[in-house]
Design an enzyme around this catalytic site. Sequence first.
Site, PDB file in Angstrom:
ATOM      1  N   ARG A 106      55.718  43.173  41.099  1.00  0.00           N
ATOM      2  CA  ARG A 106      54.695  42.529  42.545  1.00  0.00           C
ATOM      3  C   ARG A 106      55.496  42.746  44.243  1.00  0.00           C
ATOM      4  NH1 ARG A 106      49.267  39.075  42.710  1.00  0.00           N
ATOM      5  NH2 ARG A 106      48.701  40.739  41.878  1.00  0.00           N
ATOM      6  N   HIS A 133      47.634  49.026  44.520  1.00  0.00           N
ATOM      7  CA  HIS A 133      47.089  47.822  43.686  1.00  0.00           C
ATOM      8  C   HIS A 133      46.393  48.119  42.170  1.00  0.00           C
ATOM      9  CE1 HIS A 133      46.925  44.506  41.297  1.00  0.00           C
ATOM     10  NE2 HIS A 133      46.073  43.266  41.627  1.00  0.00           N
ATOM     11  N   GLN A 136      44.593  46.882  38.754  1.00  0.00           N
ATOM     12  CA  GLN A 136      43.720  46.001  38.923  1.00  0.00           C
ATOM     13  C   GLN A 136      42.101  47.105  38.822  1.00  0.00           C
ATOM     14  OE1 GLN A 136      42.473  42.772  40.173  1.00  0.00           O
ATOM     15  NE2 GLN A 136      40.790  43.706  39.586  1.00  0.00           N
ATOM     16  N   ASP A 228      36.766  41.799  48.490  1.00  0.00           N
ATOM     17  CA  ASP A 228      38.192  41.526  47.956  1.00  0.00           C
ATOM     18  C   ASP A 228      38.869  40.145  49.771  1.00  0.00           C
ATOM     19  OD1 ASP A 228      41.219  40.632  47.569  1.00  0.00           O
ATOM     20  OD2 ASP A 228      41.503  42.862  48.159  1.00  0.00           O
ATOM     21  N   CYS A 269      38.437  41.132  42.971  1.00  0.00           N
ATOM     22  CA  CYS A 269      39.389  41.107  42.300  1.00  0.00           C
ATOM     23  C   CYS A 269      39.966  39.933  41.733  1.00  0.00           C
ATOM     24  CB  CYS A 269      40.249  42.641  42.504  1.00  0.00           C
ATOM     25  SG  CYS A 269      40.992  42.104  44.145  1.00  0.00           S
ATOM     26  N   ARG A 297      41.996  43.039  33.525  1.00  0.00           N
ATOM     27  CA  ARG A 297      43.204  42.910  33.092  1.00  0.00           C
ATOM     28  C   ARG A 297      44.365  42.920  32.204  1.00  0.00           C
ATOM     29  NH1 ARG A 297      45.278  41.625  38.832  1.00  0.00           N
ATOM     30  NH2 ARG A 297      46.334  43.002  37.874  1.00  0.00           N
TER      31      ARG A 297
HETATM   32  N1  NVA Z   1      43.815  42.185  48.726  1.00  0.00           N
HETATM   33  C1  NVA Z   1      44.771  41.249  47.953  1.00  0.00           C
HETATM   34  C2  NVA Z   1      44.438  41.274  46.704  1.00  0.00           C
HETATM   35  C3  NVA Z   1      44.785  39.843  45.593  1.00  0.00           C
HETATM   36  C4  NVA Z   1      44.991  40.552  44.345  1.00  0.00           C
HETATM   37  C5  NVA Z   1      46.169  40.813  48.629  1.00  0.00           C
HETATM   38  O1  NVA Z   1      47.005  41.500  48.285  1.00  0.00           O
HETATM   39  O2  NVA Z   1      46.396  39.373  48.815  1.00  0.00           O
HETATM   40  N1   CP Z   2      44.035  40.231  40.743  1.00  0.00           N
HETATM   41  C1   CP Z   2      45.005  39.710  41.339  1.00  0.00           C
HETATM   42  O1   CP Z   2      46.029  40.855  40.925  1.00  0.00           O
HETATM   43  O2   CP Z   2      45.015  38.446  40.674  1.00  0.00           O
HETATM   44  P1   CP Z   2      46.089  38.211  40.931  1.00  0.00           P
HETATM   45  O3   CP Z   2      46.964  37.176  42.279  1.00  0.00           O
HETATM   46  O4   CP Z   2      46.209  36.295  40.216  1.00  0.00           O
HETATM   47  O5   CP Z   2      47.504  37.973  39.732  1.00  0.00           O
END
Ligand code: NVA
Ligand code: CP
Length: 312
Positions: A106, A133, A136, A228, A269, A297
Amino acid sequence: MNLKGRSFLTLKDFTPEEIMYLVDLAADLKAKKKQGITGNSLKGKNIALIFEKPSTRTRCSFTIGCIDEGGHPEYLGKDDIQLGYKESVEDTARVLGRMFDGIEFRGFQQDTVEKLAKYSKVPVWNGLTDEYHPTQILADFLTLKEQFGKLAGLKLVFVGDGRNNMANSLMIGSAKMGLDFVILAPRSLWPEGELVSLCEGYAKESGGSIQITDNLDAVQGADAVYTDVWCSMGEEDKAAERIALLTPYQVNAQLMEKTGKESTIFLHCLPAVKGKEVTEEIFEKFADVVFDEAENRMHTIKAVMVATLGNQ
Ligand code: NVA
Ligand code: CP
């Protein structure tokens, strides 16, 4: 379906049949876990979990999914390793590939997860980048299947930052699986034209459709409304600008009313910023399904690991 040895970097790399296979495998693993049955498919496998950005759901899902299947997960946070600043991504990838059987990443750049896959030569799973992502989306699809019994033909409307990782990945997945997918966002937050064209091609094959619009009336007939955060991780300095742009796109009672359907569900999400992209009222009204989605998830990420690395 044989996905052994494959990386999971973006849904662009997977056919509709492969995506459905992963969703169905997750449903099966979920049913088994509810009966207290876990597997041994990752026995003897060591998995590196690289996190440049924070995470609750994704980290816990990889950890629990791996342990449930008899594997060993090792968390490597941004201050624990030298990835990209004291050692090149290529070199770290080659080291980790000699020691680990699979790698989750990540972080910021999609290029990093692609390089990890190229140089480690073990399956690499994208746990979120600035661009995509993909894990997800599998959880979102499992949740939609649980709610509606199908994916193709559903109308899914993503409201908010229409060019973030979630919008991009939902668009790819929806186009592949035959959903009628809408991005409802101000023009300055529309996705890149090149990605939209690619997804229009997928939608043509699957019988789905893609609509990008700034007109709130587009929620009409939605089976699911998805949102989101307005500022993704790393974009915190854009808060004021985004609030100004996106306040008209908040998911609230009026917007849900505009669907014209009693049966429309709300998805997120998570993590959510209540009072911004969604009101507390709507969030709580749909909390059960949103937390099913969060639980999913784990089952879907487990399915990805089992399918690409598992012994069975
Ligand atoms: N768009 C958000 C998704 C978090 C799961 C981010 O990248 O922070
Ligand atoms: N939805 C999601 O990816 O959550 P986290 O950022 O907590 O992993």
